[in-house]
Design a protein around this motif. Sequence first.
Motif, PDB file in Angstrom:
ATOM      1  N   ASN A  85       0.870  -1.276   0.119  1.00  0.00           N
ATOM      2  CA  ASN A  85      -0.058  -0.160  -0.008  1.00  0.00           C
ATOM      3  C   ASN A  85       0.916   1.353  -0.171  1.00  0.00           C
ATOM      4  N   VAL A  86       0.648   2.005  -0.886  1.00  0.00           N
ATOM      5  CA  VAL A  86       1.686   3.182  -1.127  1.00  0.00           C
ATOM      6  C   VAL A  86       0.664   4.271  -0.862  1.00  0.00           C
ATOM      7  N   ARG A  87       0.842   5.303   0.129  1.00  0.00           N
ATOM      8  CA  ARG A  87       0.302   6.289   0.570  1.00  0.00           C
ATOM      9  C   ARG A  87       1.210   7.647   0.358  1.00  0.00           C
ATOM     10  N   ILE A  88       0.900   8.438  -0.415  1.00  0.00           N
ATOM     11  CA  ILE A  88       1.810   9.688  -0.653  1.00  0.00           C
ATOM     12  C   ILE A  88       1.103  10.853  -0.891  1.00  0.00           C
ATOM     13  N   THR A 154       5.415  10.318  -9.636  1.00  0.00           N
ATOM     14  CA  THR A 154       4.997  11.565 -10.037  1.00  0.00           C
ATOM     15  C   THR A 154       3.624  11.943  -9.968  1.00  0.00           C
ATOM     16  N   THR A 155       2.841  12.532  -9.012  1.00  0.00           N
ATOM     17  CA  THR A 155       1.567  12.821  -9.122  1.00  0.00           C
ATOM     18  C   THR A 155       1.071  14.106  -9.849  1.00  0.00           C
ATOM     19  N   PHE A 156      -0.307  13.950 -10.341  1.00  0.00           N
ATOM     20  CA  PHE A 156      -0.919  15.244 -11.072  1.00  0.00           C
ATOM     21  C   PHE A 156      -1.977  15.449 -10.525  1.00  0.00           C
ATOM     22  N   MET A 157      -2.750  14.650  -9.855  1.00  0.00           N
ATOM     23  CA  MET A 157      -3.813  15.169  -9.107  1.00  0.00           C
ATOM     24  C   MET A 157      -3.706  15.071  -7.477  1.00  0.00           C
ATOM     25  N   PRO A 158      -4.267  16.010  -7.009  1.00  0.00           N
ATOM     26  CA  PRO A 158      -4.155  16.094  -5.225  1.00  0.00           C
ATOM     27  C   PRO A 158      -4.798  14.945  -4.519  1.00  0.00           C
ATOM     28  N   ARG A 159      -5.795  14.421  -5.138  1.00  0.00           N
ATOM     29  CA  ARG A 159      -6.194  13.076  -4.414  1.00  0.00           C
ATOM     30  C   ARG A 159      -6.816  12.024  -5.411  1.00  0.00           C
ATOM     31  N   GLY A 160      -6.981  10.778  -5.003  1.00  0.00           N
ATOM     32  CA  GLY A 160      -7.220   9.886  -6.002  1.00  0.00           C
ATOM     33  C   GLY A 160      -6.427   8.668  -5.578  1.00  0.00           C
ATOM     34  N   SER A 161      -6.869   7.429  -6.165  1.00  0.00           N
ATOM     35  CA  SER A 161      -6.304   6.019  -5.927  1.00  0.00           C
ATOM     36  C   SER A 161      -6.274   5.166  -7.239  1.00  0.00           C
ATOM     37  N   ALA A 162      -5.239   4.513  -7.512  1.00  0.00           N
ATOM     38  CA  ALA A 162      -4.961   3.631  -8.504  1.00  0.00           C
ATOM     39  C   ALA A 162      -4.290   2.397  -8.220  1.00  0.00           C
ATOM     40  N   ARG A 163      -4.032   1.747  -9.142  1.00  0.00           N
ATOM     41  CA  ARG A 163      -3.113   0.325  -9.075  1.00  0.00           C
ATOM     42  C   ARG A 163      -1.891   0.493  -9.754  1.00  0.00           C
ATOM     43  N   ILE A 164      -0.810   0.242  -9.322  1.00  0.00           N
ATOM     44  CA  ILE A 164       0.473   0.130 -10.064  1.00  0.00           C
ATOM     45  C   ILE A 164       0.905  -1.370 -10.215  1.00  0.00           C
ATOM     46  N   TYR A 165       1.376  -1.721 -11.457  1.00  0.00           N
ATOM     47  CA  TYR A 165       1.665  -3.028 -11.849  1.00  0.00           C
ATOM     48  C   TYR A 165       2.971  -3.052 -12.328  1.00  0.00           C
ATOM     49  N   ASP A 179       5.090 -11.126 -11.292  1.00  0.00           N
ATOM     50  CA  ASP A 179       4.399  -9.771 -11.283  1.00  0.00           C
ATOM     51  C   ASP A 179       3.975  -9.490  -9.771  1.00  0.00           C
ATOM     52  N   ALA A 180       3.760  -8.225  -9.714  1.00  0.00           N
ATOM     53  CA  ALA A 180       3.193  -7.572  -8.491  1.00  0.00           C
ATOM     54  C   ALA A 180       2.538  -6.478  -8.529  1.00  0.00           C
ATOM     55  N   MET A 181       1.800  -6.030  -7.686  1.00  0.00           N
ATOM     56  CA  MET A 181       0.776  -4.897  -7.728  1.00  0.00           C
ATOM     57  C   MET A 181       0.928  -4.167  -6.473  1.00  0.00           C
ATOM     58  N   PHE A 182       0.810  -2.777  -6.549  1.00  0.00           N
ATOM     59  CA  PHE A 182       1.022  -1.768  -5.530  1.00  0.00           C
ATOM     60  C   PHE A 182      -0.612  -0.568  -5.395  1.00  0.00           C
ATOM     61  N   SER A 183      -1.027  -0.832  -4.346  1.00  0.00           N
ATOM     62  CA  SER A 183      -2.367   0.061  -4.180  1.00  0.00           C
ATOM     63  C   SER A 183      -1.910   1.684  -3.962  1.00  0.00           C
ATOM     64  N   LEU A 184      -1.982   2.436  -4.960  1.00  0.00           N
ATOM     65  CA  LEU A 184      -1.508   3.707  -4.561  1.00  0.00           C
ATOM     66  C   LEU A 184      -2.800   4.781  -4.209  1.00  0.00           C
ATOM     67  N   THR A 185      -2.545   5.475  -3.188  1.00  0.00           N
ATOM     68  CA  THR A 185      -3.522   6.527  -2.641  1.00  0.00           C
ATOM     69  C   THR A 185      -2.735   7.700  -2.754  1.00  0.00           C
ATOM     70  N   VAL A 186      -3.257   8.738  -3.163  1.00  0.00           N
ATOM     71  CA  VAL A 186      -3.010   9.991  -2.927  1.00  0.00           C
ATOM     72  C   VAL A 186      -3.651  10.961  -2.157  1.00  0.00           C
ATOM     73  N   ASN A 187      -3.141  11.967  -1.177  1.00  0.00           N
ATOM     74  CA  ASN A 187      -3.818  12.394  -0.424  1.00  0.00           C
ATOM     75  C   ASN A 187      -2.958  13.578   0.448  1.00  0.00           C
ATOM     76  N   PRO A 188      -3.299  14.832   0.488  1.00  0.00           N
ATOM     77  CA  PRO A 188      -2.660  15.679   1.197  1.00  0.00           C
ATOM     78  C   PRO A 188      -2.234  15.230   2.659  1.00  0.00           C
ATOM     79  N   ILE A 189      -2.968  14.640   3.197  1.00  0.00           N
ATOM     80  CA  ILE A 189      -2.782  14.129   4.756  1.00  0.00           C
ATOM     81  C   ILE A 189      -1.759  13.111   4.830  1.00  0.00           C
TER      82      ILE A 189
END
Length: 276
Positions: A85-88, A154-165, A179-189
């Motif tokens: 889980n990637v939270r940035i 590198t993020t382009f939006m202030p908030r959101g979620s996606a999956r990285i493969y 193979d592997a998968m990361f769960s990405l969550t972008v949030n200012p907090i």
Amino acid sequence: MKEKGFTQVVTVGVLAIGLVASVYLAGQKTGLFPRASSISKPVTPPPSAGPTKPPPITQPVSRPDKTPFPTHAPSAYFLDQSTHNVRIPPSDTKIINDIYVVLKDKATKKPVARQDNFSYEWSIDDPRLAKVNPYAFCVEGVLSPCPFGHANITTFMPRGSARIYVVVKNKTTGMRMADAMFSLTVNPIFGPTSSPKPTPIPTPIPRPTPIACTPCQANVTKSGKVSFADIMAVIRCFGRSAADRCVAADVNGNGRVEYTDLNCVWRNMGKTCTVK
């Protein structure tokens, strides 16, 4: 007249008896009239060993499931991830959003040494949210040329979620090896103070170093030329013990990754490691 009449009666009687005898004999030959011996004797059924068992019913052979047979043997490798889980926070020039995978052998649980015939394919299911930037890096036990098992985000939006493969393939056969998968969550907090990731980039401080800092020592990734990837390798291990999978980043060999190691890499940027 009486004798003539009697003779005719006798003659007719003999003929009648002969006719009946002929019909009876013909009936015995054809089975119409069975013999007296066969009528008088009862028919005895042949001895039986027991009740006759019906023949067994043979069921058609069928597969227990409908899953297709594998076309090749399962891979002997797996990807060890830095996290799942990637939270940035949104991208900042002072923040390093770094993730990585290490290709390992399932039997030994050690990194695969030679990976020059493997390719690493990174992707994200929502490119509007962020971009994945892979770069080559050799962890301990992996030989050059280094695989592209590391990446920063590198993020382009202030908030959101996606999956990285990330998928590792054999360059010759095109077969998927791991193979592997990361769960990405972008949030200012998710700022640098609330999470160990992302890590702030320390500013290099010019200090005299007790070691002879050469380009080969500064080339942490062993790529043959000191580059930004070497800076990233030191930053990722900054402040950690060399025993914590950071032996290569411990340039001065004192057991801990610190400013002297970062300064050595910084001063050799762009230089080539020439082994005599």
